[in-house]
Design an enzyme around this catalytic site. Structure first.
Site, short mmCIF file in Angstrom:
data_model
loop_
_atom_site.label_atom_id
_atom_site.label_comp_id
_atom_site.label_asym_id
_atom_site.label_seq_id
_atom_site.Cartn_x
_atom_site.Cartn_y
_atom_site.Cartn_z
CG HIS A 220 -7.66 -8.65 -19.28
ND1 HIS A 220 -7.87 -9.22 -18.06
CD2 HIS A 220 -7.55 -9.68 -20.15
CE1 HIS A 220 -7.89 -10.54 -18.17
NE2 HIS A 220 -7.70 -10.86 -19.43
C1 UD1 Z 1 -4.76 -12.35 -23.86
C2 UD1 Z 1 -5.60 -13.60 -23.96
C3 UD1 Z 1 -6.59 -13.65 -22.81
C4 UD1 Z 1 -5.89 -13.49 -21.47
C5 UD1 Z 1 -5.00 -12.26 -21.49
C6 UD1 Z 1 -4.18 -12.24 -20.23
C7 UD1 Z 1 -6.08 -14.40 -26.23
C8 UD1 Z 1 -7.07 -14.48 -27.31
N1 UD1 Z 1 -6.38 -13.61 -25.19
O1 UD1 Z 1 -5.62 -11.23 -24.01
O2 UD1 Z 1 -7.25 -14.90 -22.82
O3 UD1 Z 1 -6.85 -13.37 -20.47
O4 UD1 Z 1 -4.10 -12.31 -22.60
O5 UD1 Z 1 -3.64 -10.99 -19.97
O6 UD1 Z 1 -5.05 -15.03 -26.32
N2 UD1 Z 1 -0.50 -5.31 -25.52
C9 UD1 Z 1 0.54 -4.48 -25.20
N3 UD1 Z 1 1.65 -5.05 -24.64
C10 UD1 Z 1 1.78 -6.37 -24.40
C11 UD1 Z 1 0.70 -7.19 -24.75
C12 UD1 Z 1 -0.43 -6.65 -25.30
O7 UD1 Z 1 0.49 -3.28 -25.40
O8 UD1 Z 1 2.82 -6.81 -23.88
C13 UD1 Z 1 -1.74 -4.69 -26.09
C14 UD1 Z 1 -1.71 -4.62 -27.62
O9 UD1 Z 1 -2.36 -3.44 -27.99
C15 UD1 Z 1 -2.57 -5.80 -28.01
C16 UD1 Z 1 -3.58 -5.87 -26.87
O10 UD1 Z 1 -2.86 -5.48 -25.71
O11 UD1 Z 1 -3.18 -5.64 -29.25
C17 UD1 Z 1 -4.18 -7.24 -26.65
O12 UD1 Z 1 -3.16 -8.24 -26.47
P1 UD1 Z 1 -3.46 -9.78 -26.82
O13 UD1 Z 1 -2.33 -10.62 -26.38
O14 UD1 Z 1 -3.89 -9.91 -28.23
O15 UD1 Z 1 -4.75 -10.10 -25.98
P2 UD1 Z 1 -5.05 -9.83 -24.44
O16 UD1 Z 1 -6.20 -8.89 -24.38
O17 UD1 Z 1 -3.81 -9.50 -23.74
N1 UDP Z 2 -1.48 -10.21 -12.57
C1 UDP Z 2 -0.26 -9.59 -12.30
N2 UDP Z 2 -0.19 -8.22 -12.43
C2 UDP Z 2 -1.25 -7.46 -12.80
C3 UDP Z 2 -2.49 -8.12 -13.08
C4 UDP Z 2 -2.55 -9.50 -12.96
O1 UDP Z 2 0.72 -10.24 -11.95
O2 UDP Z 2 -1.10 -6.24 -12.90
C5 UDP Z 2 -1.56 -11.68 -12.45
C6 UDP Z 2 -2.68 -12.17 -11.56
O3 UDP Z 2 -2.26 -12.18 -10.21
C7 UDP Z 2 -2.95 -13.54 -12.14
C8 UDP Z 2 -2.66 -13.38 -13.60
O4 UDP Z 2 -1.86 -12.20 -13.72
O5 UDP Z 2 -2.06 -14.52 -11.61
C9 UDP Z 2 -3.94 -13.21 -14.35
O6 UDP Z 2 -3.67 -12.77 -15.63
P1 UDP Z 2 -4.72 -11.94 -16.50
O7 UDP Z 2 -5.70 -11.27 -15.62
O8 UDP Z 2 -3.92 -11.11 -17.41
O9 UDP Z 2 -5.38 -13.07 -17.41
P2 UDP Z 2 -6.51 -14.20 -17.19
O10 UDP Z 2 -6.24 -14.92 -15.94
O11 UDP Z 2 -7.83 -13.52 -17.22
O12 UDP Z 2 -6.36 -15.04 -18.40
#
Ligand code: UD1
Ligand code: UDP
Length: 381
Positions: A220
């Site tokens: 991601h």
């Molecule tokens: C964010 C965090 C990242 C973390 C990740 C965990 C920041 C800068 N990044 O990244 O550090 O590792 O969350 O998962 O805060 N979207 C959906 N549905 C949702 C949420 C997001 O469709 O419920 C899609 C949207 O298109 C959005 C994109 O995902 O633009 C990115 O979401 P965003 O929260 O901006 O960043 P993440 O990549 O999720």
């Molecule tokens: N996770 C989850 N379902 C998924 C993928 C990840 O519950 O489909 C959990 C995972 O076990 C971990 C957390 O989400 O506890 C990690 O989140 P993510 O990978 O989104 O973000 P990061 O840790 O890189 O910020």
């Protein structure tokens, strides 16, 4: 007198992390601490947010800012405005911030400017790569915090190098912060939910993976999803690995969206036509724990999933050039392969022939939440 805290959550990993502290407050400190939970709404899909509240028994948020997705500046600004309003209304003794997302940054900026002391959980981690939005967020948050709880020794060392005081006396403040090394609350959670995951989920069976060596993958990071050549290198590797082992890939919505535009078309067809690669929607935390416990190997660019691979003693291929969790690479349990097809295949060959056997305790004793809450209660307010 009750200590009043405001907890900020927003992204998937923060919601899961918050379960550890909320659970401990309810079990041991409900007569001493009152927690108000603010969900920024950064993540909002059912399977990125609500599922965790239901499954991990996290109290319903007292506030939801519903900020949704936007550019970094817009999203952070909306959250900052909403959090400031709530802090002015609630007058908490502390704001509790987790990790390094935009929700963390917004909480730090809002609180620091109106002098609400910040507790940063997962402090001190650094990738030394400021192209990562998370690196900016965690540096700002650490340097605005009053109590900093580092999950690892590396986190502690990083803060030393940045000039944080050690051995200093209280009262603590933004100008006289206190750094603690306390272990990882996600280790608390993994221990707590591990047996429950076995009892309550059947995802391994449903994916037809029972008793089979399989690979669990997640992708991601913007550094991978937003760059077609990097995304294609990762998926080309998955295609090759699938010749040996089935792969299950719970896909983050960001990647699901960008796959269509950023992944080479031929590769897309191959990936979707390969029986051995199973791309599924994001799973619940209990399902994730079950998938991690039974996997042969984990391949990920997630911070949390890297660590959980280690908690469950699985080898991990990290799809990044560097990691904040340096200890897991130093022990040999994880390899940094970046988004480089050759390095990924080398790591896969290495771990198939010689899986890691040593997983020394790096992340504490599973009681980080109690430690954090005890220290917070010691503070003069
Ligand atoms: C964010 C965090 C990242 C973390 C990740 C965990 C920041 C800068 N990044 O990244 O550090 O590792 O969350 O998962 O805060 N979207 C959906 N549905 C949702 C949420 C997001 O469709 O419920 C899609 C949207 O298109 C959005 C994109 O995902 O633009 C990115 O979401 P965003 O929260 O901006 O960043 P993440 O990549 O999720
Ligand atoms: N996770 C989850 N379902 C998924 C993928 C990840 O519950 O489909 C959990 C995972 O076990 C971990 C957390 O989400 O506890 C990690 O989140 P993510 O990978 O989104 O973000 P990061 O840790 O890189 O910020």
């Amino acid at each position: 007198m009750l200590m009043k805290i405001v907890t900020i959550i927003g992204a998937r990993p923060q919601i899961i992390k918050a379960a550890a502290l909320s659970r401990t407050i309810r079990a041991c400190y409900s007569d001493k601490i009152q927690e108000t939970i603010v969900h920024t709404g950064q993540h909002y899909d059912e399977n990125m947010s609500q599922v965790f509240f239901d499954e991990l028994d996290i109290p319903r948020p007292d506030y939801n800012l519903h900020v949704g997705s936007a550019t970094h500046g817009v999203q952070t600004a909306r959250m900052t405005e909403g959090i400031e309003d709530i802090l002015l209304k609630e007058h908490p003794d502390f704001i509790v911030l987790y990790g390094d997302t935009n929700s963390t940054l917004a909480g730090a900026v809002a609180a620091a400017k109106i002098h609400v002391p910040i507790v940063h959980i997962e402090a001190g981690l650094r990738s030394f790569n400021k192209a990562m939005p998370e690196e900016i967020n965690r540096i700002v948050c650490d340097h605005c915090s009053t109590l900093l709880f580092t999950p690892t020794q590396a986190g502690l060392e990083n803060l030393k190098h940045e000039g944080f005081p050690f051995g200093n006396e209280g009262p603590y403040s933004i100008d006289n912060p206190k750094v603690y090394h306390c272990g990882d609350i996600m280790y608390d959670n993994s221990l707590h939910f591990s047996e429950l995951a076995e009892a309550k989920t059947d995802i391994v069976k449903r994916q037809n993976l029972n008793g089979k060596p399989y690979i669990l993958a997640t992708i991601h990071r913007d550094s991978n999803t937003d760059h077609p050549e990097r995304l294609s290198a990762i998926f080309a590797s998955l295609l090759q690995m699938a010749e040996d082992s089935p792969i299950v890939l719970p896909l983050h919505p960001r990647t699901a969206k960008l796959l269509k535009t950023n992944l080479d078309k031929t590769l897309q067809e191959q990936i979707f036509n390969t029986q051995n690669i199973n791309i599924i929607p994001p799973v619940s935390f209990l399902e994730m724990v079950a998938l991690e416990r039974h996997a042969q190997l984990v391949m990920t660019d997630s911070g949390g999933v890297q660590k959980e691979a280690y908690f469950f003693q699985k080898p991990c291929i990290i799809l990044r050039p560097e990691t904040e969790w340096v200890e897991i690479v130093e022990t040999g349990a994880a390899l940094l392969a970046d988004a480089n097809e050759h390095r990924i295949m080398e790591a896969w060959t290495h771990f198939k022939a010689d899986p890691p056997r040593q997983f020394p305790a790096i992340f504490g004793d599973g009681h980080a939440a109690e430690f954090i809450l005890n220290e917070m209660l010691q503070q003069e307010m």
